[in-house]
Design an enzyme around this catalytic site. Sequence first.
Site, PDB file in Angstrom:
ATOM      1  N   ASN A  10       0.811  -1.219   0.000  1.00  0.00           N
ATOM      2  CA  ASN A  10       0.000   0.000   0.000  1.00  0.00           C
ATOM      3  C   ASN A  10       0.846   1.272   0.000  1.00  0.00           C
ATOM      4  OD1 ASN A  10      -2.998  -0.516   0.061  1.00  0.00           O
ATOM      5  ND2 ASN A  10      -2.287  -1.984   1.576  1.00  0.00           N
ATOM      6  N   ASP A 102      -0.197 -10.559   0.219  1.00  0.00           N
ATOM      7  CA  ASP A 102       1.121 -10.380   0.852  1.00  0.00           C
ATOM      8  C   ASP A 102       1.219 -11.181   2.148  1.00  0.00           C
ATOM      9  OD1 ASP A 102      -0.728  -8.684   2.111  1.00  0.00           O
ATOM     10  OD2 ASP A 102       0.690  -7.030   2.347  1.00  0.00           O
TER      11      ASP A 102
HETATM   12  N1  LIG Z   1      14.079   2.690   1.175  1.00  0.00           N
HETATM   13  C1  LIG Z   1      12.964   3.044   1.818  1.00  0.00           C
HETATM   14  N2  LIG Z   1      12.263   4.096   1.401  1.00  0.00           N
HETATM   15  C2  LIG Z   1      11.125   4.458   2.040  1.00  0.00           C
HETATM   16  N3  LIG Z   1      10.614   3.808   3.099  1.00  0.00           N
HETATM   17  C3  LIG Z   1      11.264   2.742   3.555  1.00  0.00           C
HETATM   18  C4  LIG Z   1      12.457   2.304   2.931  1.00  0.00           C
HETATM   19  N4  LIG Z   1      12.860   1.216   3.587  1.00  0.00           N
HETATM   20  C5  LIG Z   1      11.981   0.999   4.581  1.00  0.00           C
HETATM   21  N5  LIG Z   1      11.022   1.935   4.584  1.00  0.00           N
HETATM   22  C6  LIG Z   1       9.907   1.941   5.538  1.00  0.00           C
HETATM   23  O1  LIG Z   1       9.044   0.949   5.044  1.00  0.00           O
HETATM   24  C7  LIG Z   1       7.704   1.321   5.284  1.00  0.00           C
HETATM   25  C8  LIG Z   1       6.809   0.640   4.264  1.00  0.00           C
HETATM   26  O2  LIG Z   1       6.975  -0.762   4.437  1.00  0.00           O
HETATM   27  P1  LIG Z   1       6.523  -1.762   3.311  1.00  0.00           P
HETATM   28  O3  LIG Z   1       6.700  -3.132   3.862  1.00  0.00           O
HETATM   29  O4  LIG Z   1       7.180  -1.455   2.012  1.00  0.00           O
HETATM   30  O5  LIG Z   1       4.977  -1.377   3.230  1.00  0.00           O
HETATM   31  P2  LIG Z   1       3.859  -1.802   2.187  1.00  0.00           P
HETATM   32  O6  LIG Z   1       4.151  -3.239   1.795  1.00  0.00           O
HETATM   33  O7  LIG Z   1       2.597  -1.653   2.940  1.00  0.00           O
HETATM   34  O8  LIG Z   1       3.945  -0.872   1.012  1.00  0.00           O
HETATM   35  C9  LIG Z   1       7.687   2.826   5.230  1.00  0.00           C
HETATM   36  O9  LIG Z   1       6.718   3.307   6.111  1.00  0.00           O
HETATM   37  C10 LIG Z   1       9.094   3.217   5.669  1.00  0.00           C
HETATM   38  O10 LIG Z   1       9.089   3.596   7.047  1.00  0.00           O
HETATM   39  C1  LIG Z   2      -3.681  -5.996   5.579  1.00  0.00           C
HETATM   40  C2  LIG Z   2      -3.042  -5.411   4.330  1.00  0.00           C
HETATM   41  C3  LIG Z   2      -3.629  -4.021   4.083  1.00  0.00           C
HETATM   42  C4  LIG Z   2      -1.536  -5.279   4.571  1.00  0.00           C
HETATM   43  O1  LIG Z   2      -0.962  -4.619   3.472  1.00  0.00           O
HETATM   44  P1  LIG Z   2       0.404  -3.793   3.537  1.00  0.00           P
HETATM   45  O2  LIG Z   2       0.537  -3.187   4.887  1.00  0.00           O
HETATM   46  O3  LIG Z   2       1.508  -4.795   3.293  1.00  0.00           O
HETATM   47  O4  LIG Z   2       0.346  -2.802   2.444  1.00  0.00           O
HETATM   48  C5  LIG Z   2      -3.242  -6.348   3.093  1.00  0.00           C
HETATM   49  O5  LIG Z   2      -2.775  -7.619   3.386  1.00  0.00           O
HETATM   50  C6  LIG Z   2      -4.691  -6.415   2.667  1.00  0.00           C
HETATM   51  O6  LIG Z   2      -5.181  -5.573   1.966  1.00  0.00           O
HETATM   52  N1  LIG Z   2      -5.405  -7.473   3.127  1.00  0.00           N
HETATM   53  C7  LIG Z   2      -6.770  -7.729   2.765  1.00  0.00           C
HETATM   54  C8  LIG Z   2      -7.606  -8.032   3.980  1.00  0.00           C
HETATM   55  C9  LIG Z   2      -7.169  -9.258   4.753  1.00  0.00           C
HETATM   56  O7  LIG Z   2      -6.000  -9.684   4.680  1.00  0.00           O
HETATM   57  O8  LIG Z   2      -8.029  -9.814   5.454  1.00  0.00           O
HETATM   58  K   LIG Z   3       3.856  -5.878   2.775  1.00  0.00           K
END
Ligand SMILES: Nc1ncnc2c1ncn2[C@@H]1O[C@H](COP(=O)(O)OP(=O)(O)O)[C@@H](O)[C@H]1O
Ligand SMILES: CC(C)(COP(=O)(O)O)[C@@H](O)C(=O)NCCC(=O)O
Ligand SMILES: [K+]
Length: 244
Positions: A10, A102
């Site tokens: 996200n 994920d």
């Molecule tokens: N290189 C990077 N650039 C930006 N954010 C990063 C980086 N590495 C780690 N982060 C951290 O990772 C978080 C997002 O984690 P991530 O697992 O990628 O989230 P998602 O899967 O929900 O997109 C950000 O809130 C930030 O704090």
């Molecule tokens: C819970 C999450 C928002 C986590 O996503 P992330 O933080 O990695 O972006 C994602 O796995 C999602 O959209 N799940 C759908 C609802 C569920 O897992 O029940």
């Molecule tokens: K993730």
Amino acid sequence: MSVLLIDAGNSRVKWQLRQAGIIEAQGGVAHTDLAQMSDAEAGRIFPAHCDRVVVASVRDNDSLHQSLNAHYGARLRWLAQPVSDHPAFIHCYAEPGRLGVDRWLAMLGARCHYSAPLIVADAGTALTVDLMSADNHHEGGFIVPGLQLAQQALFNSTQRVRPYNDERASQQLLPGQDTVGCVSSGVYRQQAALVRSVQQDYPQHVLVVTGGDGLWLATQLGCEYRPDLVFDGMDSLCAGSFLP
Ligand SMILES: Nc1ncnc2c1ncn2[C@@H]1O[C@H](COP(=O)(O)OP(=O)(O)O)[C@@H](O)[C@H]1O
Ligand SMILES: CC(C)(COP(=O)(O)O)[C@@H](O)C(=O)NCCC(=O)O
Ligand SMILES: [K+]
């Protein structure tokens, strides 16, 4: 065979190019930056040469989908939800398609490294904590706002809890002594406390942490940080020919 693995969360889109399980290149871009690029520019972020492309996306990401389709054509597999008939994973959701892809991939990825029952914590936009038995039954999980989102929720939904520029966020678990300190300490403590409480209830389960904000959590809880669990899960799908 080289495979480009893309984890579209996200907040950030992360990618790895792997050859027989070995990481050859990797990168990541924030959604906000991606949104400002043309389809052609977005396509150039990723390596052009690979035999397969697998994307796990928890958002629609229509323009990313289109640009990857234009670049990779038939090599592209887009996973928006768990694969329904995976032989080594037993869902607990009555509607398995609603489980975040994920979360599912992080559990499959963790299984590549451990044979014990597992607690898989993924610290991203959301913090998810999932339980998986040794025989691969998903035992359920927890979803709460992640570190950034939890702080933003307070800043966005109150008038006086504000991200004052002259105050510093803290990763310590000590009580804060200004607004930003109280919010950051509170949220960090809350994240660690959630995972610790799950650990206390499931003492036989091995805890493993992943996600962009997972390093702090793993350090705090004294467990292993494996940033690549979602990629490992995708790679295991490719290796086992479990892709749709
Ligand atoms: N290189 C990077 N650039 C930006 N954010 C990063 C980086 N590495 C780690 N982060 C951290 O990772 C978080 C997002 O984690 P991530 O697992 O990628 O989230 P998602 O899967 O929900 O997109 C950000 O809130 C930030 O704090
Ligand atoms: C819970 C999450 C928002 C986590 O996503 P992330 O933080 O990695 O972006 C994602 O796995 C999602 O959209 N799940 C759908 C609802 C569920 O897992 O029940
Ligand atoms: K993730």
